[in-house]
Design a protein around this motif. Structure first.
Motif, short mmCIF file in Angstrom:
data_model
loop_
_atom_site.label_atom_id
_atom_site.label_comp_id
_atom_site.label_asym_id
_atom_site.label_seq_id
_atom_site.Cartn_x
_atom_site.Cartn_y
_atom_site.Cartn_z
N PHE A 250 1.00 -1.43 0.12
CA PHE A 250 -0.16 -0.13 0.18
C PHE A 250 0.56 1.04 0.24
O PHE A 250 0.40 2.50 -0.44
N VAL B 51 -14.09 1.05 1.34
CA VAL B 51 -14.88 -0.18 0.47
C VAL B 51 -15.91 -0.40 0.18
O VAL B 51 -17.41 0.10 0.27
N THR C 245 -5.36 -6.59 -5.49
CA THR C 245 -5.27 -7.22 -4.29
C THR C 245 -5.15 -8.48 -3.31
O THR C 245 -6.38 -9.06 -3.87
N ASN C 246 -4.39 -8.81 -2.33
CA ASN C 246 -4.85 -10.04 -1.73
C ASN C 246 -6.24 -9.56 -0.38
O ASN C 246 -6.27 -8.36 -0.44
N CYS C 247 -6.38 -11.12 0.39
CA CYS C 247 -7.85 -10.86 1.07
C CYS C 247 -8.15 -9.44 1.66
O CYS C 247 -7.08 -9.40 3.24
N LEU C 248 -9.28 -8.64 1.78
CA LEU C 248 -9.35 -7.48 1.91
C LEU C 248 -10.35 -8.02 3.96
O LEU C 248 -10.89 -6.65 4.14
N GLY C 249 -11.04 -8.94 3.23
CA GLY C 249 -11.27 -9.18 4.63
C GLY C 249 -12.92 -8.82 4.53
O GLY C 249 -13.48 -8.78 5.94
N TRP C 250 -13.58 -9.30 3.54
CA TRP C 250 -15.06 -9.07 2.82
C TRP C 250 -16.01 -10.73 2.84
O TRP C 250 -16.56 -10.67 2.27
N LYS D 234 -8.33 -10.27 -4.72
CA LYS D 234 -8.44 -11.76 -5.69
C LYS D 234 -7.98 -13.07 -5.14
O LYS D 234 -7.88 -14.14 -5.71
N LEU E 200 -11.55 -1.90 -2.95
CA LEU E 200 -11.29 -0.71 -2.31
C LEU E 200 -10.27 0.11 -3.43
O LEU E 200 -10.29 0.54 -4.42
N ASN F 17 -8.97 4.18 0.77
CA ASN F 17 -9.67 4.03 1.70
C ASN F 17 -11.24 3.51 2.06
O ASN F 17 -12.19 2.91 2.95
#
Lengths: 154, 387
Positions: A64, A135, A117-122, A79, A130, A133
């Protein structure tokens, strides 16, 4: 003094000049300029009394903190597996078609950069992305085009 | 081994009771008594590694040094995990109370949340709440100040020593252990690093008492746990369950009726095929998890799942140690070569050996756990990788 020099000096005054101030300084540069250019890194190195290589080494470690020029809005599409299962490919294609760029590229007007990007937690609300910032979840190709278009008019 | 019945509970998201009363009550008691109770509660860290929380706090308390730190690890990056985000969104006050509690017990006067860049949208709310709580702590004479630091998109920074390096303004490269952070952590000072959910658990224990807490879960896995459930599910999202249930019960409750496999513990966890659901216990006696549970049905290609994980690891390996840096790349390239028929199917056996080597030759938990998913997927779904 150049603008960058002034800006970096202000940040060093705000966050301090010890090594542990480096991340907050780089992060605020990214907040304001979307990426950290060579001039900024050299100035940060000078303010914190580090070698420029140390600053670059730290900056380039983090996905980032971009060190190449980015658009005003950085789009990061998740992804990782669950978003992938839920149709992130179609969402990416829709963004690519709308902005006429491929993953990793910036639009000619420097407004958007498209990244994955890797896992965003959703995962339970995938596909997710994103924009800077902010979501966005439960994306579909139609929904993502609407979102991108709303940013085009910002 | 006996499994527990699957049962939903509700402690984590229950609204916080009076913070200051709770802290004052703890402050009126002996610190060592509180530590004994925390150890006796059986609480193990909720990030996945499962170290006894009470013992960690005890070691930090006993560590020499007048300056100590408390860090809340909110660098939730394990694929399939999203419970810390929900905790910080809904009951952040409990996390901050837990950090203050820890600070009081171990003798630290500064605490930081290390929040992953992907969760920056939470920061206005957290900053506001922190400012308020800092004032509250002052009002009861608790010398502890909360602050926040941000990650910048690096999975490895969830590893506690990498997190500390990052906070010190360096590349997020894990340190050699020992020394552990409890003796030499942030800026070389004794530091407690706990997961978001762990801090909430310590508050629950202080609230309900360790006797009540111990009634939840099993002997090896005390308490409740938040599970982040996603994939091919009948219901997805965050669920609070008692630890120690069997995977079969779990799949009955959350699967879509066609479950082929469950990935327990994220990309660094284990893939369990249907034939092993009954015998698999979710907890420290079976397969522990930081909470990530990804369910795959029969329409999913396990090759794609493995390919996705290896792509993840080869990007996120910090590159510091060779077994992990080169190993991740070779596993990733290797399965693609087998798929394209450039390598024989037996090449997978070579790759399994490489993954096993990475388990003990890698410096930190990232490289050490790549073999978990790799070996469990290749062993159980070999034909899907090859054909």
């Amino acid at each position: 003094m150049s603008n960058t020099e002034n800006f970096v000096k202000e940040l060093a005054d705000k966050y301090g000049r010890s090594r542990e101030s480096l991340m907050p300084i780089l992060q605020e540069i990214v907040d304001v300029q979307n990426y950290v250019n060579d001039e900024a890194m050299v100035n940060v190195a000078r303010e914190l009394d580090l070698s420029a290589a140390e600053v670059y080494g730290t900056a380039s470690f983090y996905s980032f903190i971009e060190t190449r020029e980015m658009g005003e809005y950085i789009i990061r599409v998740c992804k990782t597996i669950v978003c992938d299962m839920k149709g992130k490919e179609a969402v990416l294609r829709a963004i690519e078609d709308t902005l006429k760029v491929k993953i990793g590229e910036t639009t000619p007007d420097k407004k958007f950069t498209l990244l994955t990007t890797n896992c965003l937690g959703w995962c339970h609300k995938g596909p997710a992305m994103l924009i800077n910032n902010e979501v966005f979840t439960e994306l579909t190709p139609g929904k993502v085009v609407d979102i991108i278009e709303s940013y085009m008019h910002k | 081994m006996e499994s527990n019945k699957l049962s939903r509970v509700d402690y984590i998201f229950r609204p916080e009771t009076n913070r200051l009363d709770l802290l004052k009550r703890v402050m009126s008691k002996d610190k060592d008594d509180f530590l004994l109770e925390l150890i006796d509660s059986g609480l193990k860290g909720r990030g996945g590694a499962g170290f006894l929380t009470g013992l960690k706090w005890k070691l930090a308390k006993e560590a020499a040094g007048d300056k100590k730190y408390v860090i809340c690890n909110a660098d939730e990056g394990e694929p399939g995990t999203f419970k810390d985000r929900e905790i910080l969104d809904r009951v952040a006050g409990k996390v901050l109370t837990g950090m203050a509690l820890c600070g009081y017990i171990v003798g630290a006067d500064e605490g930081y949340i290390y929040l992953r860049a992907e969760y920056r949208f939470l920061s206005p709310k957290l900053n506001k709440m922190m400012a308020g709580i800092n004032e509250e702590l002052k009002s009861i004479g608790l010398n502890f100040k909360l602050g926040i630091r941000y990650g910048s998109g690096a999975y490895v920074c969830g590893e506690e020593t990498a997190l500390i390096e990052s906070m010190e303004g360096k590349r997020g490269e894990p340190r050699n252990k020992p020394p552990f952070p409890v003796t030499e952590g942030y800026l070389g000072k004794p530091t407690v690093v706990n997961n978001v959910e762990t801090f909430v658990n310590t508050v629950i224990i202080a609230e309900i008492g360790y006797h009540e807490y111990k009634k939840l879960g099993t002997d090896s896995s005390r308490g409740m746990k938040l599970f982040s459930i996603s994939g091919d599910c009948s219901k997805e999202g965050i669920f609070e369950l008692e630890l120690g249930m069997s995977l079969a019960d779990f799949v009955d409750e959350f699967g879509d009726g066609d479950t082929k496999a469950v990935q327990v513990g994220g990309a660094s966890g284990f893939c369990v095929p249907r034939k092993k659901f009954k015998e698999t216990i979710i907890g420290f006696e079976g397969i522990p998890t930081g909470g990530s549970m990804k369910i795959f049905n029969s329409s999913r290609s396990m090759y794609n799942v493995l390919h996705n994980y290896l792509d993840f690891f080869q990007e996120e390996s910090c590159g510091q140690c060779t077994p992990c840096r080169v190993g991740c790349q070779q596993l990733y390239k290797g399965i693609m070569a087998v798929k394209r028929r450039e390598r024989p199917a037996t090449y997978l056996d070579e790759l399994v050996k490489l993954a096993e080597t990475m388990r003990f030759a890698s410096k930190c938990g990232l490289g050490q756990s790549v073999g978990n998913a790799f070996v469990s997927i290749v062993e159980n779904f070999r034909e899907e990788i090859v054909y």
